[in-house]
Design an enzyme around this catalytic site. Structure first.
Site, PDB file in Angstrom:
ATOM      1  N   THR A 164       0.829  -1.206   0.000  1.00  0.00           N
ATOM      2  CA  THR A 164       0.000   0.000   0.000  1.00  0.00           C
ATOM      3  C   THR A 164       0.861   1.254   0.000  1.00  0.00           C
ATOM      4  O   THR A 164       0.575   2.219  -0.716  1.00  0.00           O
ATOM      5  CB  THR A 164      -0.951  -0.001   1.214  1.00  0.00           C
ATOM      6  OG1 THR A 164      -1.863  -1.092   1.094  1.00  0.00           O
ATOM      7  CG2 THR A 164      -1.738   1.302   1.302  1.00  0.00           C
ATOM      8  N   ASN A 215      -6.575 -10.321  -7.244  1.00  0.00           N
ATOM      9  CA  ASN A 215      -6.488 -10.920  -5.920  1.00  0.00           C
ATOM     10  C   ASN A 215      -7.709 -11.748  -5.552  1.00  0.00           C
ATOM     11  O   ASN A 215      -7.641 -12.606  -4.676  1.00  0.00           O
ATOM     12  CB  ASN A 215      -6.260  -9.833  -4.870  1.00  0.00           C
ATOM     13  CG  ASN A 215      -7.280  -8.711  -4.950  1.00  0.00           C
ATOM     14  OD1 ASN A 215      -7.461  -8.111  -6.007  1.00  0.00           O
ATOM     15  ND2 ASN A 215      -7.943  -8.420  -3.852  1.00  0.00           N
ATOM     16  N   GLN A 261      -0.123 -10.362  -6.070  1.00  0.00           N
ATOM     17  CA  GLN A 261      -0.662 -11.723  -6.093  1.00  0.00           C
ATOM     18  C   GLN A 261      -0.009 -12.601  -7.155  1.00  0.00           C
ATOM     19  O   GLN A 261      -0.273 -13.805  -7.215  1.00  0.00           O
ATOM     20  CB  GLN A 261      -2.178 -11.684  -6.319  1.00  0.00           C
ATOM     21  CG  GLN A 261      -2.958 -11.041  -5.190  1.00  0.00           C
ATOM     22  CD  GLN A 261      -2.940 -11.857  -3.912  1.00  0.00           C
ATOM     23  OE1 GLN A 261      -2.523 -13.009  -3.890  1.00  0.00           O
ATOM     24  NE2 GLN A 261      -3.413 -11.271  -2.824  1.00  0.00           N
ATOM     25  N   THR A 285      14.551   4.715   8.750  1.00  0.00           N
ATOM     26  CA  THR A 285      15.450   3.583   8.967  1.00  0.00           C
ATOM     27  C   THR A 285      14.804   2.289   8.500  1.00  0.00           C
ATOM     28  O   THR A 285      13.654   2.000   8.827  1.00  0.00           O
ATOM     29  CB  THR A 285      15.804   3.473  10.465  1.00  0.00           C
ATOM     30  OG1 THR A 285      16.456   4.673  10.878  1.00  0.00           O
ATOM     31  CG2 THR A 285      16.726   2.290  10.725  1.00  0.00           C
ATOM     32  N   CYS A 345      -8.863  -6.782   3.010  1.00  0.00           N
ATOM     33  CA  CYS A 345      -8.200  -5.472   3.029  1.00  0.00           C
ATOM     34  C   CYS A 345      -9.045  -4.401   3.676  1.00  0.00           C
ATOM     35  O   CYS A 345      -8.748  -3.224   3.545  1.00  0.00           O
ATOM     36  CB  CYS A 345      -7.865  -5.063   1.593  1.00  0.00           C
ATOM     37  SG  CYS A 345      -9.316  -4.992   0.537  1.00  0.00           S
TER      38      CYS A 345
END
Length: 388
Positions: free
Chosen positions: A73, A156, A184, A243, A331
């Site tokens: 995402t 998906n 996918q 990081t 989702c």
């Protein structure tokens, strides 16, 4: 003694591979920051760069073209932007064209304004309408900037493989850029980014047996890149600040390497199990509709509708029987709604669909048990209808 549950929701999340777990434990034992120049920092950096090579190999790309993110995402929001740079020169993508069956992470349009997003329809089979794409790009106002097109390689929900090579040909003929969601597809079919013709590719760790919390944006080159979504310390060559999550990235890399090895043989075995599953489902309920079955699909996915059984009711029924599957894409924070994929395919989406997705550790015994569970759920649906 508790009954053993059956996990058939690999498209939502693949269980963590042993290789990924082991690699992550090694990384967690390393205290260094990969941006530090001392020995500990260099050790952490070496782990990240090994993972970068492993992820690049999964899609036949150059390691230097891989930018690690926290998830797919984030990668989508990174690349779906009107603002690009060709070297130091700004480049504008004035309109985003997204297929109607895309994952919500792409359908939301990233950093484009809502009036700058256009939907590309799909056929009843669930395959993108190439003629419609051609017409949309012909009408694109070139004086405003380039068209940016986003399509998935594998859907998906249905598992249908999209004609991305043809999409790329059309997009590039209109001087556009192509973003391919390969989330996918990775680990389920062989991917060669160059042969696909993609300018950018989106990947996710937890879909291939790596940990949650890692993804990647893979670019065709290093000259053309989106303006960063996250700015700060200049990590990932300045493309994504923050990081690096070393342990998650290392697990992602280990899973990518595991998926590359033995891909054809593994998927042939999974495909045989999926075919047996669908054979048993049809025998148990002749009215079951398996969406996308007439098209080329990845080997592990079965997306079906049982007339008279709503998706949310079916998901609960299967879960109570000990079978984990999904009502469409996982989702929406546990919410079960109408499938936008079924709507785009021209089907009545009120009933919805249920998705079974298999993986490398799925067994023949589990498939036979899943068929028995399906038969029981289908029978109860029929009895409820007769009683009514």
């Amino acid at each position: 003694m508790a009954k053993q549950r059956i996990y058939m929701d690999w498209n939502a999340t693949a269980p963590l591979l042993g290789d990924a777990r082991a690699a992550m434990l090694d990384a967690l034992a390393e205290p260094g920051n990969p941006s530090s120049v001392h020995a500990e920092g260099r050790a952490a950096r070496a782990m990240v760069e090994k993972a970068r090579r492993q992820v690049a190999a999964l899609v036949c790309a150059e390691p230097s073209h891989v930018t690690f993110t926290s998830c797919a995402t984030e990668a989508a929001n990174h690349v779906l932007t009107p603002e690009f740079r060709m070297g130091r020169a700004p480049l504008v993508a004035s309109m985003l064209y997204v297929s109607a069956i895309e994952h919500p992470a792409l359908r939301e349009g990233g950093r484009f304004a809502a009036d700058r997003v256009r939907e590309v329809p799909v056929a009843e089979s669930g395959v993108i309408d190439l003629g419609a794409l051609e017409r949309l790009l012909q009408a694109h106002p070139k004086e405003e900037g380039l068209p940016l097109v986003a399509v998935m390689l594998v859907n998906n929900e249905t598992g249908v493989i999209q004609p991305v090579v043809d999409v790329a040909r059309i997009v590039h003929a209109h001087s556009g850029l192509l973003v391919v969601d390969a989330v996918q597809a990775a680990g389920r079919i062989a991917i060669d980014m160059g042969m696909l013709g993609a300018d950018f590719l989106i990947l996710s760790s937890h879909k291939i047996g790596g940990p949650k919390g890692a993804g990647a944006l893979v670019s065709r080159g290093e000259t053309l890149m989106p303006v960063p979504l996250l700015k700060g310390g200049g990590q990932e060559k300045g493309h994504r600040a923050g990081t690096e999550n070393v342990a998650a990235i290392v697990g992602f890399g280990a899973a990518a390497q595991w998926m590359v090895e033995g891909l054809a043989e593994r998927n042939a075995a999974i495909g045989a199990l999926r075919n047996r599953l669908e054979e048993g489902m049809r025998a148990a309920a002749s009215d079951v509709v398996i969406h996308g079955a007439a098209e080329a699909r990845v080997a592990n996915t079965c997306f079906f509708t049982l007339p008279g059984l709503r998706a949310e009711t079916g998901q609960i029924a299967f879960d109570l029987e000990g079978l984990a599957l999904s009502a469409g894409a996982a989702c929406s924070s546990g919410k079960v709604g109408q499938s936008h994929v079924l709507t785009a395919m021209g089907h009545d989406a009120k009933t919805g669909g249920l998705r079974i997705s298999l993986g490398p550790s799925t067994t023949a015994d589990e498939v036979e048990e899943a068929i028995e569970i399906f038969s029981r759920v289908a029978s109860r649906r029929k009895m409820a209808g007769e009683a009514a």
